[in-house]
Design a protein around this motif. Structure first.
Motif, short mmCIF file in Angstrom:
data_model
loop_
_atom_site.label_atom_id
_atom_site.label_comp_id
_atom_site.label_asym_id
_atom_site.label_seq_id
_atom_site.Cartn_x
_atom_site.Cartn_y
_atom_site.Cartn_z
N ALA A 134 -1.44 -12.29 15.49
CA ALA A 134 -1.55 -12.08 14.22
C ALA A 134 -0.32 -12.35 13.32
O ALA A 134 -0.58 -12.70 12.08
N ILE A 147 5.48 3.53 9.44
CA ILE A 147 3.99 3.55 9.10
C ILE A 147 3.16 4.68 10.09
O ILE A 147 2.86 5.55 9.78
N LEU A 201 4.56 7.97 8.58
CA LEU A 201 3.68 7.86 7.33
C LEU A 201 2.18 8.73 7.67
O LEU A 201 1.90 9.43 6.92
N PHE A 208 7.02 6.63 -0.93
CA PHE A 208 8.09 5.42 -0.49
C PHE A 208 9.54 5.75 -0.73
O PHE A 208 10.25 5.75 0.03
N THR A 232 -3.21 -4.11 -2.00
CA THR A 232 -4.52 -3.83 -1.32
C THR A 232 -5.37 -2.49 -1.79
O THR A 232 -6.59 -2.28 -1.76
N THR A 233 -4.42 -1.55 -2.19
CA THR A 233 -5.02 -0.02 -2.44
C THR A 233 -5.57 -0.23 -3.96
O THR A 233 -6.66 0.45 -4.19
N ARG A 279 -6.47 -15.08 13.72
CA ARG A 279 -5.25 -15.00 14.78
C ARG A 279 -4.98 -16.51 14.97
O ARG A 279 -5.80 -17.47 14.91
N SER A 325 -9.54 -4.46 9.04
CA SER A 325 -9.48 -5.35 10.67
C SER A 325 -10.14 -4.37 11.65
O SER A 325 -10.71 -3.29 11.53
N HIS A 332 -4.40 -4.89 16.08
CA HIS A 332 -3.67 -5.09 14.84
C HIS A 332 -4.48 -4.44 13.47
O HIS A 332 -4.08 -4.70 12.30
N CYS A 338 -5.21 -2.14 10.32
CA CYS A 338 -4.02 -1.87 9.56
C CYS A 338 -3.53 -0.29 9.86
O CYS A 338 -4.45 0.74 9.70
N PRO A 339 -2.50 -0.21 10.17
CA PRO A 339 -1.93 1.03 10.39
C PRO A 339 -1.44 1.85 9.15
O PRO A 339 -1.42 3.01 9.23
N PHE A 380 -3.08 6.31 5.33
CA PHE A 380 -2.25 6.63 3.98
C PHE A 380 -3.02 6.25 2.81
O PHE A 380 -3.23 6.87 1.75
C1 HEM Z 1 -7.07 -0.45 1.06
C2 HEM Z 1 -5.66 -0.54 1.41
C3 HEM Z 1 -5.52 -1.72 2.48
C4 HEM Z 1 -6.21 -2.51 3.13
C5 HEM Z 1 -7.76 -3.09 2.72
C6 HEM Z 1 -5.45 -3.02 4.23
C7 HEM Z 1 -5.89 -4.15 5.30
C8 HEM Z 1 -5.33 -4.76 5.96
C9 HEM Z 1 -5.70 -5.77 6.77
C10 HEM Z 1 -6.98 -6.37 6.78
C11 HEM Z 1 -4.54 -6.03 7.77
C12 HEM Z 1 -4.67 -7.24 8.92
C13 HEM Z 1 -5.08 -6.48 10.37
C14 HEM Z 1 -5.13 -8.04 11.40
O1 HEM Z 1 -4.31 -8.83 11.27
O2 HEM Z 1 -5.93 -7.97 11.94
C15 HEM Z 1 -3.56 -5.39 7.36
C16 HEM Z 1 -2.50 -5.11 8.14
C17 HEM Z 1 -1.38 -4.30 7.71
N1 HEM Z 1 -1.30 -3.48 6.89
FE1 HEM Z 1 -3.03 -2.86 5.67
N2 HEM Z 1 -4.22 -2.51 4.22
C18 HEM Z 1 -4.26 -1.64 3.34
C19 HEM Z 1 -3.27 -0.79 2.90
C20 HEM Z 1 -2.05 -0.66 3.75
C21 HEM Z 1 -0.97 0.24 3.52
C22 HEM Z 1 -0.88 1.34 2.32
C23 HEM Z 1 0.14 0.02 4.08
C24 HEM Z 1 1.29 0.57 4.27
C25 HEM Z 1 1.38 1.74 4.06
C26 HEM Z 1 -0.34 -1.05 5.01
C27 HEM Z 1 0.36 -1.80 6.02
C28 HEM Z 1 -0.14 -2.75 6.85
C29 HEM Z 1 0.67 -3.30 7.85
C30 HEM Z 1 2.14 -3.19 8.11
C31 HEM Z 1 0.04 -4.44 8.71
C32 HEM Z 1 0.33 -5.33 9.80
C33 HEM Z 1 -0.17 -4.87 11.15
C34 HEM Z 1 -0.15 -5.50 12.28
O3 HEM Z 1 0.23 -6.90 12.17
O4 HEM Z 1 -0.36 -5.05 13.30
N3 HEM Z 1 -1.47 -1.45 4.65
N4 HEM Z 1 -4.05 -4.17 6.43
#
Ligand code: HEM
Length: 607
Positions: free
Chosen positions: A177, A223, A227, A280, A403-404, A474, A546, A550, A552-553, A557
């Motif tokens: 990823a 996170i 978090l 944050f 995103t949020t 991926r 997802s 992977h 979303c962590p 939050f």
């Molecule tokens: C509605 C809000 C959000 C949506 C729709 C969203 C969606 C996603 C998606 C689709 C991925 C990709 C996972 C993959 O590669 O399969 C992702 C990854 C990630 N998100 Fe979010 N996200 C949101 C909010 C957030 C927030 C608030 C944070 C931090 C506080 C965050 C931190 C991350 C991180 C660090 C990753 C990388 C995880 C990895 O590669 O293992 N996201 N997110």
């Protein structure tokens, strides 16, 4: 020499004198043979290095031809740049497509067409979402693999949904990823049989740089470890920030009854940016709108500049990126201007408090504190430098704010544009008030978890209006390629995933799939035995965050913030029903909220 340099200046004094003097200077007689205006200009430029008098004289001679020169140079330069961009785009597209196994069906590409790769990529830019859905219907539903063009990510190999769970569980060293996002490597990829560098969506190598910051584990670790643990415990602070920001944006109680028109996305981005920043970076910086807006703009500009960069082949990107990434770098610098002193001070205070517990300072419970504490345990400069720590917050904003905001904006647009908007709003208000009456109006974690209709509404909005495109994207890291469950071998460095919209709009997964049915998931929960399914539940059929290793962590939050924001808006504001839901805009392989969409909003008059 002196006379020559003063001469032209003195002639500027009066246009009439100029004309007379031009004639009397015999300029035309001096250069009678230069009938081609552009040649005259070249010669006059050349002459200018010898004698400035000739320069001005040459220029004057050109005056009558100026309209002609303008038209000729405009046409010539337009032709030149069109040809240049066409060649560049054709080369890039051919190169993009050359790595896709030929035996796979390609949706949106017709090999019989001239410049088929270029045309396919073009379609992939503007119609990719519909191509994903078409391919899903034709191939994925029959258990087959297909390819879809995208301008922004090179062609994607899309697997049938039956392989989604398998895909979501593959370890990083087989299917990565990260490679897709944080790529770093050589520039001259156009000439390599290597998809890797051309295929990362946000082009962090150019748009952000700092691979050592991006590839660091700290953001994700904190996170997951800190978090997520605090979700619900900081609701008092979050609500306080929501009240302040919505009062500013949409009006406080003193404005009750007064309608205001606001851009849905932009106003929510401001509110979300402030709320997220409270957790944050703490109470002070989160209300500094220069910082908050710079964080949001940074995220937007990284995405926009990455789109522009995707128009160019790899060998041109280093040059083009210098200009294209100026806005994102500008906004990053504004964020850093505020973050670096904050972190420096936090380090000092923490060290002082650790050395002397009577030091008059209380450690804030925010991400900066968790990060600085974590950095104390580490030794490398990458993990401990103030610059790197600060830049990690900039990147955290990138993951969190837009995103949020998209999820909030989609919910507002879907709910208030629905034909039954008033009933939905009424039911949601009833639920929220009933739950909050049990907690004396306090948004506890348990209370938020009980708001199942609200949860269902946001989940449904994100299903019908989610980002679309490829989910579980991926990159094949294994050097021998990867063997799919059906035996097909996908080569090293190709990108695979599943069609998110295909799955979200499959009637087998969701009856009447195109309808925004706010309480669809609520009914499933109450009547369909899916008691444990809520917005944070990922599955191979619901891919907003997802699925698998992977997923979303930050989602717990984010979900808490979205629910608090929507809950507060529902209870305290009235939004006028909207005549139509402006469709999200298909760009590259994602769909984005139309930023021009507005809402009429007013503070509710409380009985
Ligand atoms: C509605 C809000 C959000 C949506 C729709 C969203 C969606 C996603 C998606 C689709 C991925 C990709 C996972 C993959 O590669 O399969 C992702 C990854 C990630 N998100 Fe979010 N996200 C949101 C909010 C957030 C927030 C608030 C944070 C931090 C506080 C965050 C931190 C991350 C991180 C660090 C990753 C990388 C995880 C990895 O590669 O293992 N996201 N997110």
């Amino acid at each position: 020499m002196v006379r020559c340099s003063i001469g032209p200046l003195s002639r500027l004094a009066s246009p009439r004198t100029q004309t007379r003097r031009i004639k009397s200077s015999g300029y035309r007689a001096e250069f009678p043979s230069f009938t081609l205006p552009s040649l005259t200009m070249l010669v006059s430029i050349f002459n200018s290095s010898i004698t400035p008098t000739f320069t001005l004289a040459g220029f004057r001679a050109l005056l009558p031809y100026l309209p002609l020169i303008t038209v000729a140079t405009t046409v010539a330069s337009t032709l030149f740049f069109t040809a240049f961009f066409f060649i560049v785009a054709a080369l890039k597209s051919r190169s993009d497509h050359s790595h896709i196994p030929r035996d796979l069906p390609f949706v949106g590409k017709d090999d019989k067409e001239w410049f088929s790769a270029l045309r396919a990529n073009w379609r992939g830019w503007f119609q990719s979402i519909s191509l994903y859905v078409q391919g899903y219907q034709k191939y994925s539903k029959n258990g087959k693999i297909f390819v879809v063009p995208t301008w922004t990510r090179a062609p994607q190999i899309l697997l049938p949904p039956s392989m989604a769970t398998w895909l979501s569980m593959q370890p990083e060293h087989i299917l990565s990823a990260k490679d897709r996002t944080f790529d770093s490597g050589e520039f001259f990829v156009l000439f390599q049989s290597d998809l890797r560098l051309r295929d990362f969506p946000v082009q962090f190598k150019y748009t952000v740089g700092h691979p050592h910051i991006l590839n660091n584990d700290m953001v994700e670790l904190l996170i997951k470890r800190e978090l997520t643990k605090t979700v619900g415990t900081l609701n008092e602070e979050i609500i306080e920030e929501i009240i302040k920001s919505t009062d500013d944006l949409y009006g406080g109680s003193e404005t009750a009854g007064e309608w205001r028109e606001r851009y849905v996305f932009d106003s929510l981005a401001r509110a979300v940016g402030r709320v997220v920043s409270r957790v944050f970076v703490g109470a002070e910086l989160c209300s500094n709108m220069e910082y908050v807006n710079a964080g949001t703009n940074f995220s937007k500009m990284v995405s926009i500049s990455s789109y522009i960069l995707h128009l160019f082949p790899e060998f041109l990107k280093p040059a083009v990126s210098i200009l294209v990434t100026l806005p994102s770098k500008y906004y990053a610098r504004i964020c850093m201007k505020h973050l670096e002193p904050l972190i420096e001070q936090r380090i000092k205070d923490m060290r002082a408090k650790d050395a002397d517990p009577t030091y008059p300072w209380e450690e804030p419970n925010d991400y900066v504190s968790w990060m600085v504490r974590e950095s104390f345990k580490r030794t490398s400069a990458t993990d401990t430098s103030v610059y790197n720590l600060a830049y990690r917050i900039v990147m955290l904003n990138f993951a969190a704010i837009v995103t949020t905001t998209i999820a909030c904006a989609n919910t507002v647009l879907d709910v208030w544009s629905a034909p039954d908007a008033e009933e939905i709003v009424e039911e949601l208000r009833e639920e929220i008030m009933s739950v909050l009456s049990e907690t004396n109006g306090v948004w506890t974690k348990a209370a938020v978890n009980k708001m199942h209709r609200l949860d269902s509404t946001i989940r449904e909005s994100s299903r019908v209006s989610g980002i679309g495109g490829t989910s579980l994207a991926r990159q094949v890291r294994a050097t021998d390629g990867v063997t799919l469950p059906n035996g097909f071998v996908v080569p090293h460095n190709a990108t695979i995933g599943v069609s998110m919209d295909g799955i979200h709009f499959d009637p087998e997964n969701y009856p009447d799939p195109k309808k925004f049915d706010a309480f669809r998931f609520y009914r499933e929960r109450m009547e369909g035995g899916k008691r444990n399914v809520d917005l944070g539940t990922t599955s191979s059929k619901y891919l907003l965050f997802s699925h698998g290793i992977h997923s979303c962590p930050g989602r717990f939050f984010a979900i808490n913030d979205i629910k608090l924001m929507m809950g507060h808006l529902l209870l305290n504001y009235e939004i006028a029903p909207r005549p139509r839901r402006e469709p999200n805009i298909s760009l590259g392989d994602i769909a984005i909220v139309p930023e021009s969409a507005t809402m009429q909003i007013r503070r509710r008059v409380k009985a």
